[in-house]
Scaffold this motif. Structure first.
Motif, PDB file in Angstrom:
ATOM      1  N   LYS A 146       0.830  -1.208   0.000  1.00 34.05           N
ATOM      2  CA  LYS A 146       0.000   0.000   0.000  1.00 34.05           C
ATOM      3  C   LYS A 146       0.862   1.255   0.000  1.00 34.05           C
ATOM      4  CE  LYS A 146      -4.275  -1.768   2.057  1.00 34.05           C
ATOM      5  NZ  LYS A 146      -5.259  -1.625   3.161  1.00 34.05           N
TER       6      LYS A 146
ATOM      7  N   LYS B 282       2.414   1.727  -3.520  1.00 29.38           N
ATOM      8  CA  LYS B 282       1.429   2.184  -4.507  1.00 29.38           C
ATOM      9  C   LYS B 282       1.073   3.653  -4.295  1.00 29.38           C
ATOM     10  CE  LYS B 282      -0.568  -2.299  -5.656  1.00 29.38           C
ATOM     11  NZ  LYS B 282      -1.768  -3.171  -5.671  1.00 29.38           N
ATOM     12  N   MET B 283       1.030   4.098  -3.048  1.00 31.85           N
ATOM     13  CA  MET B 283       0.766   5.511  -2.781  1.00 31.85           C
ATOM     14  C   MET B 283       1.905   6.382  -3.302  1.00 31.85           C
ATOM     15  SD  MET B 283      -0.947   5.664   1.021  1.00 31.85           S
ATOM     16  CE  MET B 283      -1.174   7.443   0.886  1.00 31.85           C
TER      17      MET B 283
ATOM     18  N   SER C 297       1.808   6.352  -7.206  1.00 34.11           N
ATOM     19  CA  SER C 297       0.660   7.079  -7.756  1.00 34.11           C
ATOM     20  C   SER C 297       0.764   8.586  -7.535  1.00 34.11           C
ATOM     21  CB  SER C 297      -0.637   6.567  -7.123  1.00 34.11           C
ATOM     22  OG  SER C 297      -0.688   6.905  -5.742  1.00 34.11           O
ATOM     23  N   GLY C 298       1.695   8.992  -6.676  1.00 37.65           N
ATOM     24  CA  GLY C 298       1.848  10.410  -6.375  1.00 37.65           C
ATOM     25  C   GLY C 298       1.000  10.883  -5.211  1.00 37.65           C
ATOM     26  N   LYS C 299       0.227   9.978  -4.612  1.00 34.93           N
ATOM     27  CA  LYS C 299      -0.592  10.367  -3.465  1.00 34.93           C
ATOM     28  C   LYS C 299       0.267  10.697  -2.244  1.00 34.93           C
ATOM     29  CE  LYS C 299      -4.698   7.705  -4.800  1.00 34.93           C
ATOM     30  NZ  LYS C 299      -5.624   6.603  -4.416  1.00 34.93           N
ATOM     31  N   LEU C 300       1.458  10.107  -2.200  1.00 37.30           N
ATOM     32  CA  LEU C 300       2.395  10.387  -1.114  1.00 37.30           C
ATOM     33  C   LEU C 300       3.698  10.867  -1.738  1.00 37.30           C
ATOM     34  CD1 LEU C 300       2.835  10.242   1.978  1.00 37.30           C
ATOM     35  CD2 LEU C 300       3.837   7.976   1.621  1.00 37.30           C
ATOM     36  N   ASN C 301       4.012  12.131  -1.532  1.00 37.76           N
ATOM     37  CA  ASN C 301       5.202  12.741  -2.124  1.00 37.76           C
ATOM     38  C   ASN C 301       6.343  12.708  -1.110  1.00 37.76           C
ATOM     39  OD1 ASN C 301       7.184  14.438  -3.208  1.00 37.76           O
ATOM     40  ND2 ASN C 301       5.666  15.713  -4.244  1.00 37.76           N
TER      41      ASN C 301
ATOM     42  N   LYS D 134       1.000  13.316   8.190  1.00 40.08           N
ATOM     43  CA  LYS D 134       0.955  12.518   6.961  1.00 40.08           C
ATOM     44  C   LYS D 134       1.331  11.069   7.245  1.00 40.08           C
ATOM     45  CE  LYS D 134       1.734  15.888   3.248  1.00 40.08           C
ATOM     46  NZ  LYS D 134       0.597  15.421   2.407  1.00 40.08           N
TER      47      LYS D 134
ATOM     48  N   LYS E  94      -1.298   8.850   9.034  1.00 38.57           N
ATOM     49  CA  LYS E  94      -2.437   8.442   8.213  1.00 38.57           C
ATOM     50  C   LYS E  94      -2.136   7.173   7.415  1.00 38.57           C
ATOM     51  CE  LYS E  94      -4.307  13.124   7.671  1.00 38.57           C
ATOM     52  NZ  LYS E  94      -4.596  14.226   6.716  1.00 38.57           N
TER      53      LYS E  94
END
Length: 309
Positions: free
Chosen positions: A198, A201-202, A205-209, A226, A229
């Motif tokens: 997970k 993948k974050m 995908s750019g959801k977590l920089n 951050k 979460k």
């Protein structure tokens, strides 16, 4: 260099190999084409600079040379900002300056630090080392095509037996291409495999920089929020990753921390040690990871000792 490397357990985790005789560190680093190259880092006493030996390549491009220097710089915290942190710390603690302590070793990339922090969750140190080693062996198989995310699980592949070799630590891109079942088949990470996939993948995908988190432009509290979460990131994992980034206001405390405090200080001053241990105990008991079910009672069949490094 020894003090900059051998200061906490990450230096013992694959693919790092520390040679106490030559006081050198050998491990793979990532090149511009995403392949890996083995390097050895040392600091001979007669020289005022580090020596970085690159193995297996005759000519290193300027781009790859810069990437290698960046990764070595991150591991050993060689930057103006890190120098300032060390100076401030040593001004507060004279013994740290006297013994040359102040830099906390870390990985070439933040993603590796985060995954290694997850590997510390509710497990013995021996098992943690084994899981890190297994992930590096898996990366080697991904690199040479022995294992692929496209492998048809219904068909058994006939592969000639060969000696397993360790590769680099898998990148977020490599982990994100796999599922937790395949990772557990090769590495036996238990519930940690789900957390790691997970996370990867974050990141992909750019959801977590991660670059933004590590830039130090964000306040420590923002980075902490951050992290909390993310799946599995309770106080202990959050504090460990913050330390790797360069925020030192939280102490990564676990059962081993409590044991050391008891052994070293309890016999001298019971009142002081109670004041020190109580916040650590509350943090540990409130940790999300400590409430995870043992893998031995779950569905994946891997038994975890509920101990930390």
């Amino acid at each position: 260099m020894e003090k900059a490397v051998c200061n906490h357990g990450f230096f013992m985790m694959a693919p790092n190999v520390w040679d106490p005789k030559s006081k050198s560190l050998t491990r793979p680093l990532t090149l511009s084409n995403s392949s890996s190259v083995s390097v050895t880092i040392s600091h001979p006493r007669t020289l005022s600079f580090l020596v970085i030996q690159v193995h297996g390549i005759n000519n290193v491009s300027r781009v790859d040379e810069e990437l290698i220097l960046q990764q070595v710089g991150r591991m050993l915290r060689i930057s103006a900002e890190d120098d300032r942190d060390v100076t401030e710390f040593q001004q507060l603690h004279e013994d740290a300056k006297k013994y040359g302590f102040g830099r906390i070793f870390r990985s070439p990339f933040l993603f590796e630090d985060m995954v290694k922090s997850i590997l510390l969750s509710n497990i013995t140190w021996e098992r943690t080392l084994g899981m890190a080693s297994s992930l590096c062996i898996l990366q080697s198989k991904l690199a040479d095509g022995t294992v692929s995310s496209q492998t048809n699980k219904k068909r058994k592949r006939v592969v000639k037996a060969r000696k397993e070799t360790s590769g680099n630590f898998p990148s977020a891109k490599e982990i994100a291409s796999l599922d937790k079942e395949l990772i557990n088949e090769h590495c036996k990470l238990g519930y940690r495999a789900n957390w790691i996939v997970k996370l990867a993948k974050m990141v992909e995908s750019g959801k977590l920089n991660l670059e933004e988190m590590e830039s130090r432009d964000m306040k420590a509290e923002e980075v902490s929020e951050k992290l909390k979460k993310l799946k599995g990131f309770g106080p202990f994992l959050t504090a460990t990753v913050l330390m790797c980034i360069g925020y030192y206001h939280l102490v990564p405390s676990d059962t081993e921390t409590l044991r050391l405090f008891r052994e070293q200080y309890l016999k001298y001053n019971d009142i002081i040690i109670v004041l020190l241990i109580l916040p650590l105990r509350l943090t540990h008991e409130d940790n999300d990871e400590s409430r995870q079910p043992s893998c031995g009672t779950g569905t994946n069949g891997y038994e975890d000792d509920r101990q930390s490094m």
